[in-house]
Write a protein that holds these residues in place. Structure first.
Motif, PDB file in Angstrom:
ATOM      1  N   THR A   1     -13.234   6.591  -6.268  1.00 42.10           N
ATOM      2  CA  THR A   1     -12.569   7.361  -7.317  1.00 42.10           C
ATOM      3  C   THR A   1     -12.933   6.777  -8.663  1.00 42.10           C
ATOM      4  O   THR A   1     -13.182   5.576  -8.789  1.00 42.10           O
ATOM      5  N   PHE A   2     -12.952   7.644  -9.672  1.00 38.72           N
ATOM      6  CA  PHE A   2     -13.148   7.192 -11.044  1.00 38.72           C
ATOM      7  C   PHE A   2     -11.816   7.019 -11.770  1.00 38.72           C
ATOM      8  O   PHE A   2     -11.786   6.750 -12.964  1.00 38.72           O
ATOM      9  N   GLY A   3     -10.715   7.194 -11.047  1.00 37.38           N
ATOM     10  CA  GLY A   3      -9.408   7.115 -11.695  1.00 37.38           C
ATOM     11  C   GLY A   3      -9.188   8.238 -12.678  1.00 37.38           C
ATOM     12  O   GLY A   3      -8.603   8.045 -13.755  1.00 37.38           O
ATOM     13  N   ASP A   4      -9.634   9.458 -12.286  1.00 36.43           N
ATOM     14  CA  ASP A   4      -9.469  10.630 -13.161  1.00 36.43           C
ATOM     15  C   ASP A   4      -8.005  10.816 -13.550  1.00 36.43           C
ATOM     16  O   ASP A   4      -7.109  10.666 -12.711  1.00 36.43           O
ATOM     17  N   VAL A   5      -7.755  11.139 -14.795  1.00 32.59           N
ATOM     18  CA  VAL A   5      -6.394  11.425 -15.252  1.00 32.59           C
ATOM     19  C   VAL A   5      -5.961  12.765 -14.660  1.00 32.59           C
ATOM     20  O   VAL A   5      -6.627  13.788 -14.852  1.00 32.59           O
ATOM     21  N   THR A   6      -4.865  12.751 -13.926  1.00 33.65           N
ATOM     22  CA  THR A   6      -4.421  13.920 -13.168  1.00 33.65           C
ATOM     23  C   THR A   6      -3.172  14.552 -13.777  1.00 33.65           C
ATOM     24  O   THR A   6      -2.548  13.999 -14.680  1.00 33.65           O
ATOM     25  N   PHE A   7      -2.827  15.714 -13.248  1.00 36.73           N
ATOM     26  CA  PHE A   7      -1.626  16.446 -13.657  1.00 36.73           C
ATOM     27  C   PHE A   7      -0.570  16.339 -12.563  1.00 36.73           C
ATOM     28  O   PHE A   7      -0.903  16.164 -11.384  1.00 36.73           O
TER      29      PHE A   7
ATOM     30  N   TYR B   1      -1.632   7.233 -18.279  1.00 37.42           N
ATOM     31  CA  TYR B   1      -2.644   6.375 -17.662  1.00 37.42           C
ATOM     32  C   TYR B   1      -2.010   5.404 -16.661  1.00 37.42           C
ATOM     33  O   TYR B   1      -2.567   5.166 -15.575  1.00 37.42           O
ATOM     34  N   ALA B   2      -0.880   4.833 -17.017  1.00 38.08           N
ATOM     35  CA  ALA B   2      -0.241   3.842 -16.153  1.00 38.08           C
ATOM     36  C   ALA B   2       0.098   4.433 -14.791  1.00 38.08           C
ATOM     37  O   ALA B   2      -0.090   3.788 -13.749  1.00 38.08           O
ATOM     38  N   GLN B   3       0.610   5.668 -14.784  1.00 33.78           N
ATOM     39  CA  GLN B   3       0.964   6.289 -13.517  1.00 33.78           C
ATOM     40  C   GLN B   3      -0.279   6.606 -12.686  1.00 33.78           C
ATOM     41  O   GLN B   3      -0.278   6.458 -11.460  1.00 33.78           O
ATOM     42  N   VAL B   4      -1.336   7.022 -13.351  1.00 36.93           N
ATOM     43  CA  VAL B   4      -2.587   7.290 -12.631  1.00 36.93           C
ATOM     44  C   VAL B   4      -3.079   6.017 -11.947  1.00 36.93           C
ATOM     45  O   VAL B   4      -3.489   6.043 -10.773  1.00 36.93           O
ATOM     46  N   ILE B   5      -3.026   4.902 -12.646  1.00 35.54           N
ATOM     47  CA  ILE B   5      -3.475   3.638 -12.059  1.00 35.54           C
ATOM     48  C   ILE B   5      -2.602   3.256 -10.870  1.00 35.54           C
ATOM     49  O   ILE B   5      -3.104   2.838  -9.815  1.00 35.54           O
TER      50      ILE B   5
END
Length: 352
Positions: free
Chosen positions: A11-17, A26-30
Motif C-alpha cells: 500500500t502507498f497509504g492512500d488517503v481514504t474516505f 492522515y493520522a487515522q489513515v496511518i
C-alpha cells in the motif's frame, strides 16, 4: 528445489474516505494501515510493503516507523517498503533504520529500493532532479557495500566518502534482504543483477506476459556474472470482493480518480470504463472474485516463473473497510486457490 512462492500485499497509504464520503485525517489513515497489516499477518500473507511519498494524497512519508509499529503487533509477516526512494535518502541512514527494524521484528525486515514514480522528495530534501539517475546509481553502490556489514571504504562524487567505517546496528542474520524495484527498463534489470539483488517488477498496465523478456534478461545477466539464482517478484494493483461485478463497481470510481489526477500532472488523457474493463480482463489489474483473481495470478506466475506476487490492495480513496475485505479474501481464499492451480500445472509446480 525452488523456495515456496510468496504472497505479499502493499500500500502507498492512500488517503481514504469514510462511509459518509469525508476525507480521513492522515493520522487515522496511518492507524488503519497498521490494522490492515495486522489482518494480513493473521490470514497468513507472507509480506507487506509500505510506500514512501511526500504529497497530499498519501499519508505515509516515514514507512520505517509504521513498519516498526506493525512489527510490535504481528508475528510472522515480513516487513518492507514499496519503495524506499534511495535517490533522496542517505544510504547510511537507510541501513541503520532497516537494521533496527530487523532487530525489533526478529529478522523480518526487507527493503525494496527504487527511484520512485513521484519526484516531490527531490526539492524537499534539496536534491537536483537533473541528477535523478546519477543519485540513484551512486547511492545504490554505497548501500551495496553497507549491506556487507563490514568496514566500508567507499568514494563517490555526490556524497562524502567513507574510510574503514562501520555502521550500526549489525543484523543478526548478517544481511538485510534488499530488492530493486524496476518499472520496465532493461538497464535497471541488469543493474539489479549486477548488485546481486532480487528483482521486483512493477507491472501496472498491459499484459503481464510482456515482461517475460525482462525475466529472461535478469536470469541471463545473473548467469553471465556467475551469480546464483535470485528471487523475482511482481507488484500489480487489484481489488477483491465476493463477485466480479461487485469488485469492479467498488474499485472503478477510485481507480478513475487516481488515474485522472495523476494524468493531469503528467499530461495523460482521462481514463474510461472500457479501458478499466480491458485491464481487468487481460491486463495487470487483478480485480474480481477470489476465483477470478486467483486464476489470473496463477496465470501470471506460471507465465513469468516468479517467486513472489505482491498485490497493491489500496487505490485512492477506496475505504478502509473495502481494503480489509480484499486482504481477508486474498489470504483466506485467493492464496490457497493459486497454490492449488499451480500444483495442477507441471510447468509451474516448482513455484507452488
Amino acid at each position: 528445489m525452488s523456495a515456496p512462492l510468496e504472497f505479499a500485499i502493499d500500500t502507498f497509504g492512500d488517503v481514504t474516505f469514510d462511509a459518509d464520503g469525508n476525507r480521513l485525517p492522515y493520522a487515522q489513515v496511518i492507524r488503519n494501515v497498521v490494522e490492515e497489516a495486522v489482518l494480513a499477518d493473521s490470514v497468513g500473507i507472507d509480506a507487506i510493503g509500505i510506500g514512501e511519498h511526500h504529497r497530499d494524497d498519501f499519508a505515509i512519508s516515514a514507512p520505517e516507523i509504521v513498519l516498526a509499529t506493525i512489527a510490535g503487533r504481528t508475528e510472522r509477516i515480513r516487513l518492507g517498503t514499496a519503495v524506499t526512494v534511495l535517490s533522496s535518502d542517505d544510504p547510511v541512514r537507510v541501513f541503520e533504520k532497516f537494521a533496527t527494524l530487523d532487530a525489533v521484528s526478529q529478522g523480518r525486515a526487507e527493503i525494496i529500493l527504487g527511484r520512485g514514480s513521484f519526484t516531490e522528495s527531490f526539492p524537499l530534501f534539496g536534491f537536483d532532479l537533473a541528477q535523478y539517475e546519477e543519485l540513484f546509481e551512486e547511492k545504490l553502490d554505497l548501500l551495496s557495500h553497507l549491506l556487507e556489514e563490514g568496514p566500508v571504504t567507499w568514494q563517490g562524487r555526490l556524497r562524502p566518502g567513507l574510510k574503514d567505517q562501520h555502521v550500526y546496528p549489525k543484523t543478526e542474520s548478517g544481511r538485510l534482504r534488499t530488492w530493486i524495484g524496476v518499472g520496465g527498463s532493461p538497464e535497471s534489470v541488469v543493474r539489479a543483477a549486477r548488485y546481486e539483488m532480487p528483482l521486483m517488477l512493477a507491472i501496472i498496465g498491459g499484459a503481464p506476459e510482456r515482461f517475460a523478456p525482462y525475466v529472461d534478461l535478469y536470469h541471463q545477466a545473473l548467469a553471465q556474472l556467475e551469480v546464483q539464482r535470485l528471487p523475482i517478484g511482481v507488484h500489480s494493483p487489484g481489488h477483491i470482493a465476493e463477485t466480479d461485478r461487485e469488485a469492479r463497481d467498488e474499485l472503478w470510481p477510485h481507480y478513475r480518480a487516481v488515474h485522472d489526477r495523476i494524468g493531469r500532472e503528467r499530461g495523460w488523457g482521462p481514463t474510461t470504463r472500457s479501458r478499466f474493463e480491458a485491464e481487468a480482463d487481460e491486463g495487470s489489474l487483478y480485480v474480481g472474485s477470489p476465483e477470478t483473481v486467483a486464476t489470473k495470478i496463477a496465470k501470471t506466475v506460471g507465465a513469468l516463473g516468479v517467486d513472489r506476487f505482491e498485490l497493491k490492495y489500496s487505490s485512492g480513496t477506496l475505504a478502509h473497510e473495502r481494503l480489509m475485505t480484499t486482504i481477508r479474501l486474498y489470504g483466506e481464499e485467493v492464496v490457497p486457490r493459486v497454490r492449488q492451480l499451480l500444483a495442477q500445472t507441471p510447468a509451474a509446480a516448482g513455484q507452488a
